[in-house]
Design a protein around this motif. Structure first.
Motif, mmCIF file in Angstrom:
data_model
loop_
_atom_site.group_PDB
_atom_site.id
_atom_site.type_symbol
_atom_site.label_atom_id
_atom_site.label_comp_id
_atom_site.label_asym_id
_atom_site.label_seq_id
_atom_site.Cartn_x
_atom_site.Cartn_y
_atom_site.Cartn_z
ATOM 1 N N VAL A 74 -8.386 6.541 -10.422
ATOM 2 C CA VAL A 74 -7.836 6.204 -11.739
ATOM 3 C C VAL A 74 -6.388 6.647 -11.887
ATOM 4 N N LEU A 75 -5.879 7.437 -10.946
ATOM 5 C CA LEU A 75 -4.489 7.878 -10.995
ATOM 6 C C LEU A 75 -3.523 6.854 -10.407
ATOM 7 N N SER A 76 -4.043 5.826 -9.747
ATOM 8 C CA SER A 76 -3.169 4.800 -9.196
ATOM 9 C C SER A 76 -2.513 4.028 -10.328
ATOM 10 N N ARG A 77 -1.209 3.879 -10.224
ATOM 11 C CA ARG A 77 -0.454 3.130 -11.234
ATOM 12 C C ARG A 77 -0.145 1.717 -10.750
ATOM 13 N N GLY A 78 -0.856 1.277 -9.707
ATOM 14 C CA GLY A 78 -0.604 -0.022 -9.104
ATOM 15 C C GLY A 78 -0.683 -1.168 -10.085
ATOM 16 N N LEU A 79 0.135 -2.170 -9.845
ATOM 17 C CA LEU A 79 0.200 -3.383 -10.660
ATOM 18 C C LEU A 79 -0.238 -4.583 -9.833
ATOM 19 N N ALA A 80 -0.518 -5.667 -10.519
ATOM 20 C CA ALA A 80 -0.737 -6.968 -9.879
ATOM 21 C C ALA A 80 -0.151 -8.014 -10.809
ATOM 22 N N GLY A 81 0.435 -9.035 -10.222
ATOM 23 C CA GLY A 81 1.001 -10.105 -11.037
ATOM 24 C C GLY A 81 1.646 -11.159 -10.169
ATOM 25 N N THR A 82 2.232 -12.137 -10.839
ATOM 26 C CA THR A 82 2.871 -13.239 -10.129
ATOM 27 C C THR A 82 4.386 -13.126 -10.238
ATOM 28 N N ALA A 83 5.024 -13.432 -9.134
ATOM 29 C CA ALA A 83 6.481 -13.531 -9.048
ATOM 30 C C ALA A 83 6.750 -14.903 -8.460
ATOM 31 N N GLY A 84 7.138 -15.848 -9.309
ATOM 32 C CA GLY A 84 7.221 -17.225 -8.851
ATOM 33 C C GLY A 84 5.826 -17.691 -8.483
ATOM 34 N N ARG A 85 5.662 -18.224 -7.276
ATOM 35 C CA ARG A 85 4.343 -18.675 -6.831
ATOM 36 C C ARG A 85 3.616 -17.622 -5.993
ATOM 37 N N ASN A 125 3.314 11.298 -7.475
ATOM 38 C CA ASN A 125 4.379 12.011 -6.794
ATOM 39 C C ASN A 125 5.717 11.517 -7.327
ATOM 40 N N PRO A 126 6.699 12.399 -7.490
ATOM 41 C CA PRO A 126 8.005 11.948 -8.003
ATOM 42 C C PRO A 126 8.649 10.828 -7.182
ATOM 43 N N HIS A 127 8.302 10.725 -5.885
ATOM 44 C CA HIS A 127 8.878 9.661 -5.044
ATOM 45 C C HIS A 127 8.138 8.333 -5.184
ATOM 46 N N ASP A 128 6.930 8.350 -5.756
ATOM 47 C CA ASP A 128 6.124 7.134 -5.874
ATOM 48 C C ASP A 128 6.741 6.199 -6.916
ATOM 49 N N ALA A 129 7.267 5.080 -6.447
ATOM 50 C CA ALA A 129 7.958 4.166 -7.359
ATOM 51 C C ALA A 129 7.615 2.707 -7.091
ATOM 52 N N THR A 130 6.517 2.455 -6.381
ATOM 53 C CA THR A 130 6.165 1.058 -6.101
ATOM 54 C C THR A 130 5.953 0.246 -7.377
ATOM 55 N N PRO A 131 5.225 0.749 -8.387
ATOM 56 C CA PRO A 131 5.082 -0.051 -9.617
ATOM 57 C C PRO A 131 6.422 -0.323 -10.302
ATOM 58 N N GLU A 132 7.318 0.642 -10.266
ATOM 59 C CA GLU A 132 8.630 0.448 -10.895
ATOM 60 C C GLU A 132 9.474 -0.580 -10.137
ATOM 61 N N GLN A 133 9.263 -0.679 -8.828
ATOM 62 C CA GLN A 133 9.968 -1.694 -8.034
ATOM 63 C C GLN A 133 9.319 -3.064 -8.184
ATOM 64 N N THR A 134 8.030 -3.090 -8.471
ATOM 65 C CA THR A 134 7.280 -4.341 -8.603
ATOM 66 C C THR A 134 7.471 -4.975 -9.970
ATOM 67 N N ALA A 135 7.390 -4.190 -11.017
ATOM 68 C CA ALA A 135 7.382 -4.712 -12.395
ATOM 69 C C ALA A 135 8.530 -5.670 -12.715
ATOM 70 N N THR A 164 0.860 -1.181 0.000
ATOM 71 C CA THR A 164 0.000 0.000 0.000
ATOM 72 C C THR A 164 0.891 1.224 0.000
ATOM 73 N N GLY A 165 0.634 2.108 -0.948
ATOM 74 C CA GLY A 165 1.406 3.338 -1.063
ATOM 75 C C GLY A 165 2.376 3.296 -2.222
ATOM 76 N N GLY A 166 2.774 4.485 -2.629
ATOM 77 C CA GLY A 166 3.771 4.618 -3.684
ATOM 78 C C GLY A 166 3.263 4.378 -5.083
#
Length: 174
Positions: A124-135, A87-97, A81-83
């Motif tokens: 609609v501004l949330s850039r959040g992702l969802a996906g699988t990393a391994g299991r 905001n220029p500091h928001d990088a959760t999707p970039e760390q997740t992808a 939750t968050g990021g």
């Protein structure tokens, strides 16, 4: 750091294990208390998951480190939750992808659509992702308690099937 990521992987019949990670520079620095992560923890527990956290980390590289550790620890689900904003500091999707083997865009789309349907146009501004990393299923949620409450409603309906699928289960036959 609240919560741990040092448990053994889950067996096929046991409750799904989840980790909640709150991404916030200010909460990590102790400027204010994390109010979003506990909403996810409580909601996911109510949905039948064994939940660790919330683990509070700063934006940026600490997010990626927390996600890699959670995947290595064998969590079934990791919800951040968050990021996810602009905001220029928001990088959760970039760390997740980079960790994702496959994206599951329907989850992220459902989270945004739920917020929008509840009268929150900024959902609609949330850039959040969802996906699988391994299991492990990884889901990014916006950083407000309201977004986390909405997310629990979406996730509670799909996590049992998603976790079963990640553990090798088949689609139920009706």
């Amino acid at each position: 750091m609240t919560g741990t990521a040092d448990h053994a992987p889950t067996s096929a019949g046991s409750a799904p294990r989840a980790l909640v990670v709150t991404v916030s520079n200010r909460a990590a620095a102790g400027v204010y208390e994390d109010t979003a992560g506990p909403v996810l923890v409580a909601g996911l527990r109510e949905a039948g998951l064994e939940v660790d956290g919330p683990q509070v980390v700063r934006d940026g590289d600490p997010v990626g480190a927390a996600l890699r550790a959670a995947v290595a620890a064998g969590y079934d689900v990791v919800v951040t939750t968050g990021g996810t904003g602009l905001n220029p500091h928001d990088a959760t999707p970039e760390q997740t992808a980079p960790l994702l083997d496959r994206q599951v865009p329907g989850i992220a789309e459902a989270l945004r659509a739920t917020g929008l349907a509840k009268g929150v146009p900024t959902a609609v501004l949330s850039r959040g992702l969802a996906g699988t990393a391994g299991r492990t299923l990884v889901v990014n949620v916006a950083g407000s308690p309201g977004a986390c409450r909405d997310a629990v409603g979406v996730l509670a309906a799909v996590l049992p099937h998603a976790v079963d699928q990640r553990r090798g289960g088949d689609h139920p036959r009706t």
